[in-house]
Design a protein around this motif. Structure first.
Motif, PDB file in Angstrom:
ATOM      1  N   ILE A  47      -0.988   3.970  -0.718  1.00 49.58           N
ATOM      2  CA  ILE A  47      -1.884   5.129  -0.775  1.00 49.58           C
ATOM      3  C   ILE A  47      -3.158   4.872   0.024  1.00 49.58           C
ATOM      4  O   ILE A  47      -3.629   5.747   0.774  1.00 49.58           O
ATOM      5  N   PHE A  48      -3.710   3.672  -0.094  1.00 51.95           N
ATOM      6  CA  PHE A  48      -4.918   3.345   0.676  1.00 51.95           C
ATOM      7  C   PHE A  48      -4.624   3.352   2.179  1.00 51.95           C
ATOM      8  O   PHE A  48      -5.454   3.804   2.981  1.00 51.95           O
ATOM      9  N   ILE A  49      -3.439   2.847   2.563  1.00 50.10           N
ATOM     10  CA  ILE A  49      -3.058   2.887   3.978  1.00 50.10           C
ATOM     11  C   ILE A  49      -2.915   4.331   4.445  1.00 50.10           C
ATOM     12  O   ILE A  49      -3.366   4.702   5.537  1.00 50.10           O
ATOM     13  N   GLY A  50      -2.290   5.168   3.618  1.00 48.90           N
ATOM     14  CA  GLY A  50      -2.138   6.574   3.980  1.00 48.90           C
ATOM     15  C   GLY A  50      -3.475   7.278   4.133  1.00 48.90           C
ATOM     16  O   GLY A  50      -3.651   8.098   5.055  1.00 48.90           O
ATOM     17  N   GLU A  51      -4.423   6.973   3.267  1.00 55.04           N
ATOM     18  CA  GLU A  51      -5.746   7.586   3.398  1.00 55.04           C
ATOM     19  C   GLU A  51      -6.438   7.134   4.678  1.00 55.04           C
ATOM     20  O   GLU A  51      -7.116   7.930   5.348  1.00 55.04           O
ATOM     21  N   GLY A  52      -6.266   5.851   5.032  1.00 54.05           N
ATOM     22  CA  GLY A  52      -6.856   5.369   6.274  1.00 54.05           C
ATOM     23  C   GLY A  52      -6.241   6.021   7.498  1.00 54.05           C
ATOM     24  O   GLY A  52      -6.951   6.390   8.443  1.00 54.05           O
ATOM     25  N   VAL A  53      -4.928   6.192   7.493  1.00 55.01           N
ATOM     26  CA  VAL A  53      -4.255   6.851   8.618  1.00 55.01           C
ATOM     27  C   VAL A  53      -4.671   8.319   8.698  1.00 55.01           C
ATOM     28  O   VAL A  53      -4.906   8.863   9.784  1.00 55.01           O
ATOM     29  N   ARG A  54      -4.769   8.970   7.551  1.00 53.59           N
ATOM     30  CA  ARG A  54      -5.186  10.371   7.530  1.00 53.59           C
ATOM     31  C   ARG A  54      -6.573  10.548   8.123  1.00 53.59           C
ATOM     32  O   ARG A  54      -6.815  11.457   8.928  1.00 53.59           O
ATOM     33  N   ASP A  55      -7.507   9.677   7.742  1.00 54.44           N
ATOM     34  CA  ASP A  55      -8.861   9.774   8.290  1.00 54.44           C
ATOM     35  C   ASP A  55      -8.888   9.441   9.775  1.00 54.44           C
ATOM     36  O   ASP A  55      -9.681  10.017  10.539  1.00 54.44           O
ATOM     37  N   ALA A  56      -8.026   8.502  10.210  1.00 60.48           N
ATOM     38  CA  ALA A  56      -8.021   8.124  11.623  1.00 60.48           C
ATOM     39  C   ALA A  56      -7.523   9.263  12.498  1.00 60.48           C
ATOM     40  O   ALA A  56      -7.991   9.439  13.628  1.00 60.48           O
ATOM     41  N   PHE A  57      -6.573  10.049  11.996  1.00 63.96           N
ATOM     42  CA  PHE A  57      -6.035  11.168  12.764  1.00 63.96           C
ATOM     43  C   PHE A  57      -6.800  12.473  12.539  1.00 63.96           C
ATOM     44  O   PHE A  57      -6.435  13.489  13.125  1.00 63.96           O
TER      45      PHE A  57
END
Length: 338
Positions: A322-332
């Motif tokens: 979930i933390f990785i997904g949030e980081g990817v979401r913010d990066a894109f």
């Protein structure tokens, strides 16, 4: 590397929680890939009469060490250990148990409490909990990765066709998805389990039949928006084929949303497998499973180490994703790239 990609990587690194979660998850997953070298009831290396044997990689008969039987040597047997140690040395992995190894020398009836030999105790069949956690983590992540990749391929393809062509193709596709998504997946699994014994690939196929719809809506919306852009209309006027237009001009924009959703799809796939194993409709009995360990913790409340160990591993696994997904979401997020 394009400036946009570099900027997205910088934004992902700036999200410290997502960045370190990715590294922690990759390290744990990489270590679990070598589970046979960490937790195994066979030695990693046997030196006998100046010869090297690798029991983890090959089947060695007992007669090679001076025994009487031509079958594979039982390395936990004291007789075999004495034969080897007389003329050689034996090197064990960190944990002397595999996921299906039963410890017959327990200090208490199974499930036994944690000891120096079984760090987190054993389950109700006398199998080491740490070994089953390592193997269970690996199989759950591999299942989730394969299911996520395959479902993303089918979902992106379906959404691209619907969004690009529109019209009756889009209408019929949406009606089919509405009907297909209304089928009760769990009931179908229960019914099919009475006909076919479930295994890794069987479960993967059944889950793939229903998991591909997660990305269809996002990709369809991107293609509906992108098919009327000027550069797409110009490419169509120049005679470029539909396949090249979809793959080269519209798909890169749609992949932004796809990459954002993939970590969450992976966590959902792992949760689904864990739930099926917990209910008894997942992997075959005896397979290393986190859900099966939770079910044992529920059935053996007097052995809290079973439920606590399973819950901690699953919670850590899903939290990192979930933390990785949030980081990817913010990066894109285009607002961060502006």
């Amino acid at each position: 590397m394009s400036p946009i990609v570099r900027r997205r990587l910088q934004h992902f690194r700036a999200n410290r929680r997502g960045f370190w979660s990715l590294w922690i998850f990759l390290i744990i997953f990489f270590v679990s890939l070598f589970a046979e070298g960490i937790a195994n009831d066979k030695p990693l290396l046997v030196v006998f009469e100046d010869r090297l044997f690798f029991p983890v990689l090959e089947t060695i008969p007992e007669t090679e060490f001076g025994g009487e039987f031509a079958t594979e040597a039982e390395y936990r047997d004291e007789f075999v250990l004495e034969l080897i140690e007389k003329k050689g040395e034996i090197y064990w992995p960190l944990i002397h148990y595999s996921y299906d190894t039963i410890n017959y020398d327990l200090p208490a009836p199974a499930p036994s409490y944690p000891t120096d030999e079984n760090w987190l105790g054993t389950d109700d069949q006398g199998r080491d909990v740490v070994a089953r956690l390592i193997y269970g983590f690996r199989i759950s992540v591999l299942f989730g990765l394969v299911l996520t990749i395959l479902s993303s391929i089918f979902g992106v393809a379906a959404g691209a066709v619907q969004g690009y062509f529109g019209g009756w193709v889009d209408i019929l596709g949406q009606r089919f998805i509405e009907i297909w998504s209304g089928l009760p997946v769990l009931f179908l699994l229960i019914i099919l389990s009475s006909f076919v014994e479930p295994n890794f690939w069987w479960l993967l196929l059944i889950m793939l039949l229903f998991s591909w719809m997660g990305l269809v809506g996002v990709v369809r919306a991107e293609f509906l928006r992108g098919r009327n852009l000027e550069y797409v209309r110009a490419a169509r006027a120049l005679g470029m084929s539909h396949r090249r237009i979809m793959s080269r001009h519209i798909l890169p924009n749609a992949m932004v949303a796809t990459m954002t959703f993939m970590p969450f799809i992976l966590s959902g796939s792992i949760t689904t497998l864990t739930a099926l194993d917990f209910l008894g409709f997942g992997l075959p009995p005896g397979s290393p499973s986190l859900g099966e360990l939770l079910a044992q913790g529920k059935a053996n409340l007097h052995a809290p180490w079973l439920g606590i160990a399973g819950f901690f591993v699953i919670a850590l696994q899903l939290s990192l994703l979930i933390f990785i997904g949030e980081g990817v979401r913010d990066a894109f997020d285009p607002r961060h790239n502006a």
